[in-house]
Design an enzyme around this catalytic site. Structure first.
Site, PDB file in Angstrom:
ATOM      1  N   ARG A  14       0.822  -1.219   0.000  1.00 42.11           N
ATOM      2  CA  ARG A  14       0.000   0.000   0.000  1.00 42.11           C
ATOM      3  C   ARG A  14       0.857   1.271   0.000  1.00 42.11           C
ATOM      4  O   ARG A  14       0.534   2.260   0.663  1.00 42.11           O
ATOM      5  CB  ARG A  14      -0.969  -0.009   1.202  1.00 42.11           C
ATOM      6  CG  ARG A  14      -2.079  -1.044   1.053  1.00 42.11           C
ATOM      7  CD  ARG A  14      -3.012  -1.030   2.242  1.00 42.11           C
ATOM      8  NE  ARG A  14      -2.315  -1.442   3.454  1.00 42.11           N
ATOM      9  CZ  ARG A  14      -2.711  -1.167   4.693  1.00 42.11           C
ATOM     10  NH1 ARG A  14      -3.801  -0.461   4.880  1.00 42.11           N
ATOM     11  NH2 ARG A  14      -2.024  -1.602   5.719  1.00 42.11           N
ATOM     12  N   LYS A 105     -20.584   3.478  -6.664  1.00 39.37           N
ATOM     13  CA  LYS A 105     -20.021   2.165  -6.952  1.00 39.37           C
ATOM     14  C   LYS A 105     -19.775   1.933  -8.435  1.00 39.37           C
ATOM     15  O   LYS A 105     -20.579   2.274  -9.273  1.00 39.37           O
ATOM     16  CB  LYS A 105     -20.958   1.081  -6.440  1.00 39.37           C
ATOM     17  CG  LYS A 105     -20.655   0.664  -5.016  1.00 39.37           C
ATOM     18  CD  LYS A 105     -21.812  -0.092  -4.451  1.00 39.37           C
ATOM     19  CE  LYS A 105     -22.055  -1.368  -5.230  1.00 39.37           C
ATOM     20  NZ  LYS A 105     -21.133  -2.451  -4.841  1.00 39.37           N
ATOM     21  N   ILE A 433     -28.650   2.774  15.202  1.00 37.75           N
ATOM     22  CA  ILE A 433     -28.425   1.704  14.231  1.00 37.75           C
ATOM     23  C   ILE A 433     -27.458   0.642  14.745  1.00 37.75           C
ATOM     24  O   ILE A 433     -27.344  -0.434  14.186  1.00 37.75           O
ATOM     25  CB  ILE A 433     -27.949   2.308  12.888  1.00 37.75           C
ATOM     26  CG1 ILE A 433     -28.930   3.383  12.405  1.00 37.75           C
ATOM     27  CG2 ILE A 433     -27.788   1.263  11.808  1.00 37.75           C
ATOM     28  CD1 ILE A 433     -30.361   2.929  12.243  1.00 37.75           C
ATOM     29  N   GLY A 434     -26.741   0.943  15.798  1.00 36.79           N
ATOM     30  CA  GLY A 434     -25.915  -0.112  16.400  1.00 36.79           C
ATOM     31  C   GLY A 434     -24.584   0.359  16.939  1.00 36.79           C
ATOM     32  O   GLY A 434     -24.318   0.291  18.125  1.00 36.79           O
ATOM     33  N   ARG A 517      -8.364   4.564   0.223  1.00 36.03           N
ATOM     34  CA  ARG A 517      -8.994   3.605   1.124  1.00 36.03           C
ATOM     35  C   ARG A 517      -8.989   2.190   0.546  1.00 36.03           C
ATOM     36  O   ARG A 517      -9.388   1.968  -0.597  1.00 36.03           O
ATOM     37  CB  ARG A 517     -10.426   4.019   1.419  1.00 36.03           C
ATOM     38  CG  ARG A 517     -10.954   3.306   2.633  1.00 36.03           C
ATOM     39  CD  ARG A 517     -12.407   3.621   2.912  1.00 36.03           C
ATOM     40  NE  ARG A 517     -13.053   2.396   3.371  1.00 36.03           N
ATOM     41  CZ  ARG A 517     -12.942   1.934   4.602  1.00 36.03           C
ATOM     42  NH1 ARG A 517     -12.236   2.582   5.502  1.00 36.03           N
ATOM     43  NH2 ARG A 517     -13.532   0.800   4.955  1.00 36.03           N
ATOM     44  N   CYS A 518      -8.511   1.261   1.349  1.00 38.11           N
ATOM     45  CA  CYS A 518      -8.446  -0.130   0.916  1.00 38.11           C
ATOM     46  C   CYS A 518      -9.233  -1.012   1.877  1.00 38.11           C
ATOM     47  O   CYS A 518      -9.367  -0.681   3.047  1.00 38.11           O
ATOM     48  CB  CYS A 518      -7.004  -0.620   0.911  1.00 38.11           C
ATOM     49  SG  CYS A 518      -5.957   0.340  -0.174  1.00 38.11           S
ATOM     50  N   ASP A 601     -28.498  -6.641  10.010  1.00 42.49           N
ATOM     51  CA  ASP A 601     -28.144  -5.596   9.041  1.00 42.49           C
ATOM     52  C   ASP A 601     -27.946  -6.162   7.639  1.00 42.49           C
ATOM     53  O   ASP A 601     -27.268  -7.169   7.463  1.00 42.49           O
ATOM     54  CB  ASP A 601     -26.821  -4.929   9.463  1.00 42.49           C
ATOM     55  CG  ASP A 601     -26.994  -4.040  10.680  1.00 42.49           C
ATOM     56  OD1 ASP A 601     -28.068  -3.438  10.821  1.00 42.49           O
ATOM     57  OD2 ASP A 601     -26.040  -3.949  11.474  1.00 42.49           O
ATOM     58  N   HIS A 696     -23.199  11.134   8.325  1.00 42.19           N
ATOM     59  CA  HIS A 696     -21.976  11.264   7.530  1.00 42.19           C
ATOM     60  C   HIS A 696     -21.335  12.630   7.708  1.00 42.19           C
ATOM     61  O   HIS A 696     -20.244  12.876   7.226  1.00 42.19           O
ATOM     62  CB  HIS A 696     -22.281  10.994   6.060  1.00 42.19           C
ATOM     63  CG  HIS A 696     -22.898   9.645   5.854  1.00 42.19           C
ATOM     64  ND1 HIS A 696     -24.256   9.458   5.897  1.00 42.19           N
ATOM     65  CD2 HIS A 696     -22.352   8.429   5.677  1.00 42.19           C
ATOM     66  CE1 HIS A 696     -24.517   8.171   5.740  1.00 42.19           C
ATOM     67  NE2 HIS A 696     -23.378   7.534   5.604  1.00 42.19           N
TER      68      HIS A 696
HETATM   69  N1  GLN Z   1     -24.972  -1.970  12.816  1.00 40.46           N
HETATM   70  C1  GLN Z   1     -24.003  -1.374  11.974  1.00 40.46           C
HETATM   71  C2  GLN Z   1     -23.491  -0.094  12.581  1.00 40.46           C
HETATM   72  O1  GLN Z   1     -24.227   0.550  13.276  1.00 40.46           O
HETATM   73  C3  GLN Z   1     -24.578  -1.063  10.615  1.00 40.46           C
HETATM   74  C4  GLN Z   1     -23.572  -0.418   9.717  1.00 40.46           C
HETATM   75  C5  GLN Z   1     -24.042  -0.201   8.300  1.00 40.46           C
HETATM   76  O2  GLN Z   1     -25.193  -0.202   8.005  1.00 40.46           O
HETATM   77  N2  GLN Z   1     -23.137  -0.010   7.392  1.00 40.46           N
HETATM   78  O3  GLN Z   1     -22.365   0.291  12.354  1.00 40.46           O
HETATM   79 ZN    ZN Z   2     -26.161   2.050   7.384  1.00 40.90          ZN
END
Ligand code: GLN
Ligand code: ZN
Length: 756
Positions: A14, A105, A433-434, A517-518, A601, A696
Site C-alpha cells: 500500500r 459504486k 443503528i448499532g 482507502r483499501c 443488518d 456522515h
Molecule cells: N450496525 C451497523 C453499525 O451501526 C450497521 C452499519 C451499516 O449499516 N453499514 O455500524
Molecule cells: Zn447504514
C-alpha cells in the site's frame, strides 16, 4: 503473451496509500508523491513484461474516471480557479472552495469511482501531460505500452450532467475526447489503446432515459470508433462484468482492431463469436477471473479456448483477464497467516498474470516440456481443492439440505400485535443503528489484543467498560431501545467471518475501495458454519445493565456474502444459505437468552443486484430466501429489525417487503420524506425507521430541525408505523458530536409526542 486490462495500483504494501496520505497531510511533497508513483509503475510493468503489452494509464492518484475528467478539462465550476494536483484532489476529496464530486459504486464491484460533473459552460481544454509522460516512461524502459482509457460512452454515461442539455454536452465532451486522441495518436505510429466500455453490458436498459439516449445510438457508436481508427490508433474495445452482445455486434462493424469480452461473468458473450469470426478483429478472451482470487482451472479454460478456436482462428484469439486486476490484491507471496493448503488455491494479481502466460502458451504451443510442470501442478491443485475436506463438509451440506424453516411461523399482522403488547414501546420509538463512536482507545485496544499485547481478561474488562458507558448514556438521555455500541467489532463482516468456519483472512490482501482507502475482504473458501455463539456474551452483558430493551446486533447473510471473496466452486446462493443458517443459530441463542429485539443488518443487499434486468429476479429470489432463513427461527414475539444504508428504494421496495422484517431502518436523512412516499404508495404496512439526521456529517442537528424532519415523515406514514433513529451507525463520529445529536433527537420526539 496474453493481456490484462489493468494492474492494481495501490502497491504491494500500500505504498501509494501511504504516499497519498502523507501528501494530503502536508508531510510529503508533490515530488515525493510523484517518485513513489513512478517506482510503483516501474515495478508493476516489470511484472507485466512478458505479456503482449504493459498497461499505461491504469495508474491513478485517485480514480481513472476523474483522471479522464481532468484530462478533458471537465472541472466543476467551484474548482475552475485551481490547477494541477490541487484541482484534481479538490474534485476527488473536496477543498475549502467546495465539496468533492460524488462517489459511487463501479458497476457491481466494491470499487467506487468519482462522478465527473459536466456542464455546458465549461471550456473542456484538454491536459494530458501526465498520460504522455507515463507513456514515455514505459517506452524509455523498454516496454511495449498499451494505453488504458475509459471509453467515451462509459465516461459520459457515468458522469453527472450538472447544467445544460445532455445532447449538447455530449457534443462538447466528444470533441474534447477527440482532441485528446489526437494528442495520443502523436505518441507513436499505431499507438495501442484499450477503451473500456463497461456501460455496454447494461444492455439497452438505460437507453430510454433522456440523458443517456445519445450514447445508445448505433450510428454515433459506429462513427466514434471509426473516427478513432482513422486517427491511426489501434483500438481495442473491452466490456466486462456481463455480456454485451447487443453492442458487440455494432462494435464489430467498426474499424477497431480488437474486442475484449468477459467470459466469466458474461456467458452470453458466446453469442458474439460467429460475428467476430466473420470480422477481422482480434478477440481478447477474458477467461481469467479479474474479480476473484481463486486459481483458475487451466485445463477447463484451455478446453473452452479450443472450443472457441473452432469458430475463430487461433491467431486471432488472445488470452486475457476478464477485467482489470484492480479488484484483486497484489500478490499472495508474503501471506503467512492463511492455512498453507488454502493458500495454494489462491491467485492474486501477480499470480493471475502467471496463469495468463501459462494458458496462452498451452493454447498456442500445446503443453510443452517447458510448462509441463506448472501445468500439471495446476491440475493437481484443482483436483485437490475439489476433494479436500477443507472445502467440503458433508454435515453442513446435509444440514442446509434438511432445513425446513423458511419463514416466520406467524404472519406479520399477528406478530406485530403481540410484539407491541409485550415490548410495550411508545409511538415514535427511538433507537440507533448499532455502533457508537470507535474511539482511538478502543481501536488501539483491539489491535493490542490481537497482537497479544493485552490479555483477554483485561481486554474483556475494557470492552465492558465501553459498553457500560454507552448504555448509561443511552439511559440518561432516554432512548427507548438500546444497543451495546459494537466496540468489539472492527468491521461488521470481518467480525462474523472471523468466528465462522470456512472463512480465511489474509494479512496483506488489500483491495482499493476508493482513493487511498483499501479493504481486506474475508475469503470464503469452505462450507460455512457457526462454531459457537458470536455475539451472545456481549449482548447479554449489555442487557444485564438495563431494564430497557437491548437490541441484539447481527450482520445479515447477503451482506456477509457481498463483502467477501466468495468461493467459485459452489453457487453464491448455496454459500449464502450456509451463512444464513449460522445467523439463525445466533438468533436462536439470543432469543433463548431473553433478547427481545434483534437487528439483522443488510447494508450490502442492494449492492449484489445484477447489472442486467433479466437476472434480477433470480438474485432477489435467493437473497430474500436467505434473509428469511436467517430470521425464520425468531419467535413471533421477538422483533426482527433490519437496516439498509440506501436512499433509493423505488426499484427494490417489493423485495424489502418480502424480507418480512418487522422493522426496517433506512438512510433517508438527506432526502427528507420524498423517499418515504414509495413505502406509502405500495401500501407498506410494516414499521419503518427513516433516518432523521445524517451521520456522515459532523454537524449536530438541532431539536427544531429534527422536529421538522419528523413532522415531514408524519405527513407520509402514521405515527404507529414510525421509529425515529439516525440514518446509519455512529462508529465514524466522535462522542462530542453523537451525544448532543442523540439528545436532541430524543428531545425532539418528546416534544412531538406532546403535540400530537
Ligand atoms: N450496525 C451497523 C453499525 O451501526 C450497521 C452499519 C451499516 O449499516 N453499514 O455500524
Ligand atoms: Zn447504514
Amino acid at each position: 503473451m496474453g493481456s490484462i486490462l489493468g494492474f492494481p495500483r495501490i502497491g504491494k504494501n500500500r505504498e501509494l496509500k501511504k504516499a497519498l496520505e502523507s501528501f494530503w497531510s502536508g508531510r510529503g511533497s508533490e515530488n515525493e508523491l510523484e517518485n513513489v508513483a513512478k517506482s510503483l509503475r516501474l515495478e508493476h510493468w516489470k511484472i507485466q513484461s512478458r505479456l503482449d503489452n504493459v498497461c499505461v494509464n491504469d495508474f491513478s492518484f485517485y480514480d481513472n474516471l476523474i483522471d479522464l475528467a481532468f484530462y478533458l478539462g471537465a472541472k466543476p465550476k467551484r474548482f475552475r480557479h485551481l490547477d494541477g494536483l490541487e484541482c484534481y484532489f479538490a474534485m476527488a476529496r473536496g477543498h475549502k472552495s467546495g465539496v468533492a464530486c460524488e462517489m459511487t459504486k463501479w458497476f457491481n464491484t466494491n470499487y467506487h469511482y468519482v462522478v465527473p460533473e459536466l456542464s455546458i459552460d465549461d471550456d473542456y481544454k484538454i491536459n494530458i501531460e501526465s498520460l504522455k509522460s507515463q507513456y514515455k516512461e514505459a517506452k524509455d524502459n523498454g516496454y511495449k505500452p498499451k494505453i488504458s482509457l475509459i471509453g467515451l460512452f462509459t465516461f459520459f454515461g457515468l458522469s453527472k450532467v450538472v447544467d445544460g442539455k445532455p445532447q449538447k454536452i455530449f457534443q462538447k465532451v466528444k470533441s474534447a475526447y477527440f482532441d485528446l486522441l489526437d494528442e495520443i495518436s502523436k505518441l507513436d505510429s499505431n499507438v495501442l489503446v484499450e477503451f473500456s466500455e463497461p456501460i455496454f453490458v447494461r444492455g439497452l436498459n438505460d437507453s430510454q432515459s433522456g440523458d443517456l439516449k445519445c450514447i445508445y445510438d448505433r450510428n454515433i457508436i459506429e462513427c466514434v470508433y471509426n473516427n478513432i481508427a482513422k486517427k491511426g490508433i489501434k483500438a481495442i474495445v473491452s466490456t466486462f462484468f456481463e455480456h454485451s452482445s447487443e453492442f458487440s455486434e455494432i462494435l464489430l462493424k467498426t474499424d477497431i482492431c480488437g474486442i475484449g469480452l468477459d467470459f466469466i461473468y458474461g456467458e452470453k458473450n458466446k453469442q458474439s463469436l460467429e460475428n467476430i469470426a466473420n470480422s477481422d478483429k482480434i478477440l481478447y478472451a477474458g477467461v481469467i477471473d479479474g474479480r476473484n482470487i481463486w486459481i483458475a482451472n487451466l485445463a477447463q479454460k484451455l478446453e473452452f479456448l479450443e472450443e472457441i478456436s473452432k469458430i475463430i482462428p487461433k491467431d486471432r484469439i488472445s488470452v486475457s483477464s476478464s477485467c482489470s486486476l484492480l479488484h484483486v490484491p497484489f500478490s499472495k507471496e508474503n501471506e503467512s497467516k492463511i492455512d498453507s493448503e488454502i493458500l495454494s488455491y489462491l491467485s492474486f494479481a501477480k499470480e493471475k498474470i502467471g496463469e495468463i502466460l501459462l494458458l496462452e502458451s498451452a493454447f498456442k504451443n500445446g503443453v510443452t516440456s517447458e510448462i509441463k510442470e506448472s501445468w500439471e501442478k495446476n491440475i493437481e491443485l484443482n483436483q485437490k481443492r475439489a476433494n479436500s475436506n477443507k472445502t467440503n463438509n458433508k454435515e453442513i451440506r446435509d444440514r442446509v439440505a434438511n432445513n425446513k424453516l423458511f419463514a416466520r411461523s406467524t404472519p406479520y399482522e399477528e406478530r406485530i400485535k403481540l410484539q407491541k403488547s409485550l415490548l410495550d414501546y411508545p409511538i415514535l420509538a427511538t433507537t440507533t443503528i448499532g455502533s457508537f463512536p470507535q474511539t482511538p482507545e478502543i481501536r488501539a485496544l483491539r489491535l493490542n489484543h490481537k497482537k497479544g499485547e493485552i490479555n483477554t481478561e483485561s481486554y474483556n474488562e475494557s470492552i465492558k467498560d465501553y459498553i457500560r458507558d454507552c448504555v448509561r448514556f443511552q439511559e440518561e438521555i432516554g432512548l427507548d431501545v438500546l444497543v451495546h455500541g459494537e466496540p468489539e467489532r472492527n468491521d461488521m463482516v470481518e467480525y462474523f467471518g472471523e468466528q465462522l468456519m470456512g472463512f480465511a483472512f489474509s494479512s496483506n490482501g488489500w483491495v482499493q475501495s476508493y482513493g487511498s482507502r483499501c479493504v481486506k475482504p474475508p475469503i470464503i473458501y469452505g462450507d460455512v458454519e457457526r462454531l459457537k455463539p458470536m455475539t451472545l456474551e456481549w449482548i447479554n452483558f449489555a442487557q444485564s445493565l438495563t431494564k430497557k430493551i437491548m437490541k441484539g446486533m447481527l450482520t445479515g447473510p447477503v451482506t456477509i456474502l457481498n463483502w467477501s471473496f466468495v468461493r467459485d466452486d459452489l453457487a453464491r446462493s448455496a454459500v449464502c444459505e450456509q451463512i444464513a443458517l449460522s445467523i439463525a443459530s445466533e438468533i436462536n441463542d439470543l432469543q433463548n437468552a431473553g433478547i427481545k429485539i434483534i437487528q439483522v443488518d443488510e447494508a450490502a443487499f442492494k449492492e449484489g443486484y445484477p447489472l442486467r434486468k433479466e437476472n434480477i429476479e433470480d438474485y432477489e429470489l435467493w437473497a430474500i430466501k436467505c434473509f428469511k432463513i436467517a430470521t425464520a427461527i425468531a419467535k413471533s414475539e421477538v422483533q426482527i429489525h433490519t437496516h439498509m444504508c440506501y436512499s433509493e428504494f423505488n426499484d427494490i421496495i417489493k423485495s424489502i417487503e418480502a424480507l418480512d422484517a418487522d422493522v426496517i431502518s433506512i438512510e433517508t436523512a438527506r432526502s427528507g420524506n420524498a423517499l418515504l412516499k414509495v413505502f406509502k404508495e405500495i401500501g407498506y404496512v410494516k414499521e419503518v425507521g427513516p433516518g432523521v439526521y445524517d451521520i456522515h456529517s459532523p454537524r449536530i442537528p438541532s431539536v427544531s430541525e429534527i422536529k421538522k424532519q419528523i413532522k415531514a415523515l408524519l405527513e407520509v406514514l402514521p405515527k404507529e408505523q414510525l421509529w425515529i433513529n439516525p440514518d446509519c451507525g455512529l462508529k465514524t463520529r466522535k462522542y462530542d458530536e453523537v451525544k448532543p445529536s442523540l439528545k436532541n433527537l430524543v428531545d425532539a420526539v418528546k416534544e412531538i409526542r406532546k403535540e400530537i
